[in-house]
Write a protein that holds these residues in place. Structure first.
Motif, PDB file in Angstrom:
ATOM      1  N   LEU A 188       0.813  -1.211   0.000  1.00 46.27           N
ATOM      2  CA  LEU A 188       0.000   0.000   0.000  1.00 46.27           C
ATOM      3  C   LEU A 188       0.850   1.265   0.000  1.00 46.27           C
ATOM      4  N   GLY A 189       2.156   1.115  -0.160  1.00 46.17           N
ATOM      5  CA  GLY A 189       3.038   2.271  -0.250  1.00 46.17           C
ATOM      6  C   GLY A 189       3.686   2.672   1.047  1.00 46.17           C
ATOM      7  N   GLY A 190       3.496   1.910   2.104  1.00 49.72           N
ATOM      8  CA  GLY A 190       4.063   2.246   3.401  1.00 49.72           C
ATOM      9  C   GLY A 190       5.466   1.721   3.583  1.00 49.72           C
ATOM     10  N   GLY A 191       6.098   2.090   4.691  1.00 43.63           N
ATOM     11  CA  GLY A 191       7.414   1.597   5.040  1.00 43.63           C
ATOM     12  C   GLY A 191       8.552   2.519   4.673  1.00 43.63           C
ATOM     13  N   MET A 192       8.228   3.720   4.193  1.00 37.31           N
ATOM     14  CA  MET A 192       9.285   4.674   3.843  1.00 37.31           C
ATOM     15  C   MET A 192       9.814   5.352   5.103  1.00 37.31           C
ATOM     16  N   MET A 193      10.920   6.072   4.969  1.00 33.64           N
ATOM     17  CA  MET A 193      11.441   6.873   6.074  1.00 33.64           C
ATOM     18  C   MET A 193      10.803   8.251   6.057  1.00 33.64           C
ATOM     19  N   GLY A 194      10.335   8.685   7.212  1.00 32.58           N
ATOM     20  CA  GLY A 194       9.822  10.036   7.340  1.00 32.58           C
ATOM     21  C   GLY A 194      10.939  11.030   7.620  1.00 32.58           C
ATOM     22  N   GLY A 208      11.400  15.243   4.189  1.00 27.64           N
ATOM     23  CA  GLY A 208      10.807  16.266   3.343  1.00 27.64           C
ATOM     24  C   GLY A 208       9.677  15.796   2.463  1.00 27.64           C
ATOM     25  N   GLN A 209       9.363  14.498   2.495  1.00 33.77           N
ATOM     26  CA  GLN A 209       8.264  13.962   1.695  1.00 33.77           C
ATOM     27  C   GLN A 209       7.095  13.609   2.612  1.00 33.77           C
ATOM     28  N   PRO A 210       5.862  13.841   2.164  1.00 35.87           N
ATOM     29  CA  PRO A 210       4.712  13.464   2.999  1.00 35.87           C
ATOM     30  C   PRO A 210       4.625  11.951   3.182  1.00 35.87           C
ATOM     31  N   LEU A 211       4.156  11.533   4.324  1.00 34.97           N
ATOM     32  CA  LEU A 211       4.000  10.104   4.576  1.00 34.97           C
ATOM     33  C   LEU A 211       2.865   9.540   3.728  1.00 34.97           C
ATOM     34  N   PRO A 212       2.938   8.256   3.369  1.00 38.90           N
ATOM     35  CA  PRO A 212       1.809   7.620   2.689  1.00 38.90           C
ATOM     36  C   PRO A 212       0.563   7.691   3.558  1.00 38.90           C
ATOM     37  N   GLU A 213      -0.600   7.661   2.922  1.00 40.54           N
ATOM     38  CA  GLU A 213      -1.858   7.753   3.677  1.00 40.54           C
ATOM     39  C   GLU A 213      -2.173   6.461   4.435  1.00 40.54           C
ATOM     40  N   SER A 214      -1.674   5.333   3.969  1.00 46.59           N
ATOM     41  CA  SER A 214      -1.926   4.071   4.667  1.00 46.59           C
ATOM     42  C   SER A 214      -1.018   3.950   5.881  1.00 46.59           C
ATOM     43  N   ARG A 215      -1.448   3.166   6.876  1.00 47.82           N
ATOM     44  CA  ARG A 215      -0.739   3.076   8.144  1.00 47.82           C
ATOM     45  C   ARG A 215      -0.747   1.634   8.662  1.00 47.82           C
ATOM     46  N   LEU A 216       0.182   1.356   9.571  1.00 42.49           N
ATOM     47  CA  LEU A 216       0.279   0.049  10.214  1.00 42.49           C
ATOM     48  C   LEU A 216       0.360   0.251  11.721  1.00 42.49           C
ATOM     49  N   ALA A 217      -0.482  -0.454  12.464  1.00 42.28           N
ATOM     50  CA  ALA A 217      -0.469  -0.394  13.927  1.00 42.28           C
ATOM     51  C   ALA A 217      -0.376  -1.816  14.467  1.00 42.28           C
ATOM     52  N   VAL A 218       0.576  -2.038  15.372  1.00 38.95           N
ATOM     53  CA  VAL A 218       0.775  -3.356  15.994  1.00 38.95           C
ATOM     54  C   VAL A 218       0.437  -3.245  17.471  1.00 38.95           C
ATOM     55  N   MET A 219      -0.489  -4.067  17.924  1.00 39.76           N
ATOM     56  CA  MET A 219      -0.927  -4.059  19.321  1.00 39.76           C
ATOM     57  C   MET A 219      -0.065  -5.041  20.112  1.00 39.76           C
ATOM     58  N   PRO A 220       0.610  -4.596  21.166  1.00 39.54           N
ATOM     59  CA  PRO A 220       1.534  -5.479  21.891  1.00 39.54           C
ATOM     60  C   PRO A 220       0.824  -6.510  22.755  1.00 39.54           C
TER      61      PRO A 220
END
Length: 287
Positions: free
Chosen positions: A234-240, A243-255
């Motif tokens: 989905l385009g995620g996993g880049m480094m923030g 200077g580039q906007p983050l992808p709109e998709s996100r990943l959340a891991v519940m511990p």
């Protein structure tokens, strides 16, 4: 998508949804069945889709929490809760088609979607098959490919049979809401068959053009590697901070969270879901 044996304890422990206002229940004819749904809250529409063997009450407190800022339409799938069963297999395309037809019948052109387990897979399929109907998608405890399941679960699927499910707590609870109190064995057969359905949606996932929030437990039924793979498709996993906007998709891991423990943490779920639905992004030092 549902992980059958795993939901037994969760269904017993999850209490009914609590809200200040009683949700308005209704039924619509969808693809030959009477589909039950409840509406609560006000705001932009949000479709909520439960897991297999579940229903609206077993989704717990996350529904009234979301209804504080959205008009929530919680649906009950084919053969689940108060929705009737029909002579048709339960497949993810069928479930997604039912959601799309229900939206059309109640007059919703487009909505955000939150799905858990089987409902998350149905939400993914809805976004693939009818992207014009989905704004933002929250997929909790989902996979897009059979190979993404934990090895222990893949080994267990061939051992599934109707009899083992008849001894579980949700077999008796099914009768309390079901349109056909004796329909549980037939539902089990269809849900076992669902586990054997081919699932390899990688190319279709890569083509999705809507924001998706992937939520997974760190001990979920899908491997962590698979959730990361979905995020990257989905385009995620880049480094923030570059200077580039983050992808709109996100990943959340519940511990410390198993599959059935995901839905039992409504506060943490809501803390992930609400900012995503509002399009809010945490600010870094360079913004």
């Amino acid at each position: 998508m549902f992980r059958a044996v795993l939901v037994a304890a969760m269904l017993a422990a999850t209490g009914p949804a609590l809200a200040e206002d009683t949700p308005a229940g209704g039924r619509v004819e969808v693809n030959g069945m009477q589909m039950y749904y409840e509406v609560s809250g006000s705001g932009d529409p949000l479709i909520v889709l439960h897991g297999a063997y579940m229903n609206i009450p077993s989704m717990g407190r996350i529904i009234p929490m979301l209804a504080e800022s959205h008009q929530v339409y919680a649906l009950e799938f084919q053969g689940h809760g108060r929705t009737t069963d029909i002579d048709r297999p339960i497949t993810y395309p069928n479930l997604a088609g039912d959601v799309a037809a229900c939206m059309e019948t109640v007059g919703i052109d487009k909505a955000d979607v939150f799905g858990y387990s089987m409902g998350a897979a149905a939400g993914l399929r809805l976004a693939i098959d009818a992207p014009e109907k989905v704004g933002r998608l929250v997929a909790a405890s989902a996979a897009y490919d059979f190979e993404g399941w934990q090895p222990a679960f893949k080994e267990f699927i061939p051992q599934m049979n109707v009899e083992m499910f008849l001894e579980m707590p949700f077999a008796a609870e099914y009768r309390e809401l079901a349109a056909d109190p004796d329909g549980f064995p037939a539902l089990v057969e269809k849900l076992i068959a669902l586990e054997h359905e081919p699932m390899a949606w990688g190319e279709e996932m890569k083509a999705l053009d809507i924001p998706v929030l992937i939520i997974t437990g760190d001990a979920d039924v899908a491997t962590l590697e698979h959730s990361v793979s979905m995020f990257r498709l989905l385009g995620g996993g880049m480094m923030g901070d570059m200077g580039q906007p983050l992808p709109e998709s996100r990943l959340a891991v519940m511990p410390a969270t198993s599959h059935t423990a995901v839905i039992n943490q409504p506060g943490l779920l809501h803390a992930f879901i609400e900012p995503f639905l509002q399009g809010e992004t945490p600010k870094g030092f360079f913004e």
